[in-house]
Design an enzyme around this catalytic site. Structure first.
Site, PDB file in Angstrom:
ATOM      1  N   CYS A 234       0.812  -1.224   0.000  1.00 17.52           N
ATOM      2  CA  CYS A 234       0.000   0.000   0.000  1.00 17.52           C
ATOM      3  C   CYS A 234       0.844   1.272   0.000  1.00 17.52           C
ATOM      4  O   CYS A 234       0.366   2.333  -0.391  1.00 17.52           O
ATOM      5  CB  CYS A 234      -0.925   0.024   1.218  1.00 17.52           C
ATOM      6  SG  CYS A 234      -2.139  -1.298   1.254  1.00 17.52           S
TER       7      CYS A 234
ATOM      8  N   HIS B  53      -9.299   2.890  -2.245  1.00 19.79           N
ATOM      9  CA  HIS B  53      -7.854   2.746  -2.027  1.00 19.79           C
ATOM     10  C   HIS B  53      -7.251   1.914  -3.166  1.00 19.79           C
ATOM     11  O   HIS B  53      -7.125   0.702  -3.053  1.00 19.79           O
ATOM     12  CB  HIS B  53      -7.650   2.079  -0.666  1.00 19.79           C
ATOM     13  CG  HIS B  53      -6.256   1.700  -0.320  1.00 19.79           C
ATOM     14  ND1 HIS B  53      -5.129   2.326  -0.841  1.00 19.79           N
ATOM     15  CD2 HIS B  53      -5.785   0.744   0.535  1.00 19.79           C
ATOM     16  CE1 HIS B  53      -4.043   1.760  -0.324  1.00 19.79           C
ATOM     17  NE2 HIS B  53      -4.414   0.802   0.502  1.00 19.79           N
TER      18      HIS B  53
ATOM     19  N   CYS C 221      -0.082   2.821   6.233  1.00 23.70           N
ATOM     20  CA  CYS C 221       0.416   1.491   6.554  1.00 23.70           C
ATOM     21  C   CYS C 221       0.651   0.712   5.268  1.00 23.70           C
ATOM     22  O   CYS C 221       0.078   1.009   4.224  1.00 23.70           O
ATOM     23  CB  CYS C 221      -0.568   0.752   7.459  1.00 23.70           C
ATOM     24  SG  CYS C 221      -2.218   0.538   6.749  1.00 23.70           S
TER      25      CYS C 221
END
Length: 407
Positions: free
Chosen positions: A92, A363, A393
Site C-alpha cells: 500500500c 484505495h 500502513c
C-alpha cells in the site's frame, strides 16, 4: 542538499474495482497510467526527453500490471523513448515510496526532472498473486503474517476501540468526502479518463456513498470472521492462528466491515518533481518542496501499526513537531488505522483527512500514496496553509512518510 520541488500533481477519479461493474475496469493499466502521465505534460508543457526517470508504484505486479508498468505507461503516453521507467512494490505504501525515491534523486543532484506516481486496477484478476509472506513456512515461523483485515480486527481488540467508534469515523469520512466533492475541492488535480475515441469514461468519483449513516453501517455484518478461519494453502495455519502464534491470548473481536474499510477501486496518480535550476531555466513554477521523507518498520504480524512511528520519524528528520503540521493525510486502509493514528498522536481531528479518505473514496493500492500527496497539497493551497504530512500502513508492517511545504 538541493530541494526537490513538486511542480504538479494529478490523478484520475477512482472507479469501482470490480470486473464488469466499474467504469474503468475495461481499460488496460497502461492506459490508465498514461492518462495522468499525459496530463502532466499538458498542464506543464515540459519536454518528456528531459525526464530522467518515471518511478511508479504498483503492488499487484501480475498479469497486465506486470512487466514494469511505469516504463510501459510512459511509452503508451507518448513520452520520449529516452525517458526511462521503473516500477516498485511497497504494498500500500508504493505511491508514497515512488514519490520519495523521485525526490531523493533530485535532492541528491543526480536527476533534474522526475515523474512519480502509481496505478492499481483492483478489478483485474490476480492469478499468481501470493499472500504476504509468499507461502514461505520458515518466514511465517519467524514472523507470522496474517490477512490485513484480520490484523485490523486484532489491533482494534488490543486497543479496546469499539465498533461504534470505528463506524462513527467511517460516517465522518463519507460526510467529509461528500462536502469536498460538492465544493470542488478535488477539481484541481482530477483528470477525466477518456477512451481511444475521446469519449469520457469517468470524470467523477464512482465509489462514495454519501448517504451513509450509523444505522446503515450497523446493519452490515463483519467482513473478516470467515477470513480469519481461512487457510491459504492446505495444511497451512489459518489467518487467526498466525496472529495467535505470536499473541496466544488474543481473542480477536471482529469489528470491520465493508463500510469502515477502504474501498476496492481502480485509479492512477502522478507527481512531477524538478530541481531548482531546471525549474528556473524551463519556466516551471513550484507548488511545494519536499522537507523530509522516512520509512519505518513495525510488527509484521499486526502489519498496520507503523504509521505512528513513521510520522514521528519523518518529523524528527524535518526538525519539526506535530504542532508544525497544518494538515495530515493518513490512509484509511481500515478505520482502526486512522483512528489509532489520531488517538496515539492526540491530533486535532480537524487537521486529519479533512476531505475524507479511503473508506469513502477507495484505495487503489499502488496509487493511493501519490493521490494523498496531491490531495494534501491542493488543500494546503485552498486554505493558504504551509505544511502537510502524509503516511500510510503497508504490508509487512511498514509505513513510508513524507513532509511537504508550500513554496
Amino acid at each position: 542538499m538541493a530541494d526537490a520541488l513538486i511542480i504538479d500533481a494529478c490523478r484520475t477519479p477512482r472507479g469501482i474495482g470490480k470486473p464488469g461493474k466499474g467504469a474503468l475496469a475495461h481499460l488496460h493499466p497502461h492506459e490508465l497510467a498514461a492518462t495522468v502521465l499525459k496530463a502532466l505534460v499538458e498542464r506543464n508543457d515540459f519536454d518528456t526527453a528531459d525526464v530522467d526517470d518515471v518511478v511508479w508504484g504498483t503492488s499487484s505486479q501480475v498479469m497486465e500490471q506486470s512487466g514494469d508498468l511505469g516504463r510501459m505507461a510512459a511509452l503508451d503516453a507518448g513520452y520520449d523513448i529516452t525517458a526511462s521507467g521503473a516500477t516498485l512494490d511497497r504494498f500500500c505504501g508504493s505511491g508514497i515510496t515512488s514519490a520519495n525515491y523521485a525526490a531523493h534523486a533530485v535532492m541528491a543532484g543526480m536527476e533534474d526532472l522526475v515523474v512519480s506516481g502509481g496505478t492499481e486496477m483492483m478489478s483485474l484478476p490476480k492469478q499468481g498473486l501470493l499472500p504476504i509472506g509468499a507461502n514461505n513456512p520458515h518466514l511465517q515461523e519467524i514472523h507470522p503474517q496474517s490477512h490485513q483485515g484480520v490484523c485490523a480486527d486484532a489491533i482494534a481488540t488490543m486497543e479496546g476501540i469499539p465498533r461504534v467508534a470505528l463506524d462513527a469515523h467511517a460516517v465522518e469520512s463519507q460526510a467529509r468526502a461528500a462536502m469536498a466533492i460538492k465544493e470542488g475541492r478535488f477539481d484541481k488535480s482530477l483528470v477525466p479518463v477518456l477512451d481511444h475515441d475521446g469519449v469520457v469514461v469517468l470524470d467523477r468519483e464512482e465509489f462514495p456513498r454519501p448517504g451513509t449513516t450509523m444505522e446503515s453501517l450497523a446493519a452490515l455484518a463483519p467482513s473478516f470472521p470467515r477470513v480469519a478461519d481461512h487457510r491459504h494453502a492446505e495444511g497451512a495455519p489459518t489467518y487467526r492462528e498466525l496472529i495467535n502464534q505470536k499473541y496466544p491470548d488474543l481473542d480477536i473481536g471482529h469489528v470491520h466491515h465493508a463500510g469502515n474499510s477502504s474501498g476496492v477501486v481502480d485509479g492512477a496518480a502522478a507527481l512531477l518533481f524538478a530541481g531548482e535550476d531546471y525549474a528556473r531555466v524551463n519556466g516551471l513554477t513550484a507548488r511545494a518542496r519536499v522537507v523530509a521523507t522516512a520509512n519505518m518498520g513495525d510488527d509484521p504480524t499486526l502489519m498496520l501499526n507503523a504509521p505512528v512511528p513513521a510520522a514521528r520519524k519523518v518529523l524528527e528528520r524535518a526538525g519539526m513537531t506535530l504542532a508544525d503540521v497544518d494538515l495530515f493525510e493518513i490512509n484509511e486502509a481500515f478505520a482502526v488505522v486512522s483512528e489509532k493514528f489520531q488517538r496515539d498522536l492526540d491530533l486535532d481531528r480537524d487537521r486529519v483527512n479533512v476531505n475524507g479518505g479511503a473508506m469513502a473514496l477507495g484505495h487503489p493500492i499502488g496509487a493511493t500514496g501519490a493521490i494523498l500527496i496531491g490531495t494534501v497539497l491542493d488543500e494546503l493551497e485552498r486554505r493558504d496553509l504551509q505544511v502537510g504530512l502524509v503516511t500510510m500502513c503497508a504490508g509487512g508492517g511498514m509505513a513510508p512518510a513524507i513532509v511537504i511545504e508550500r513554496v
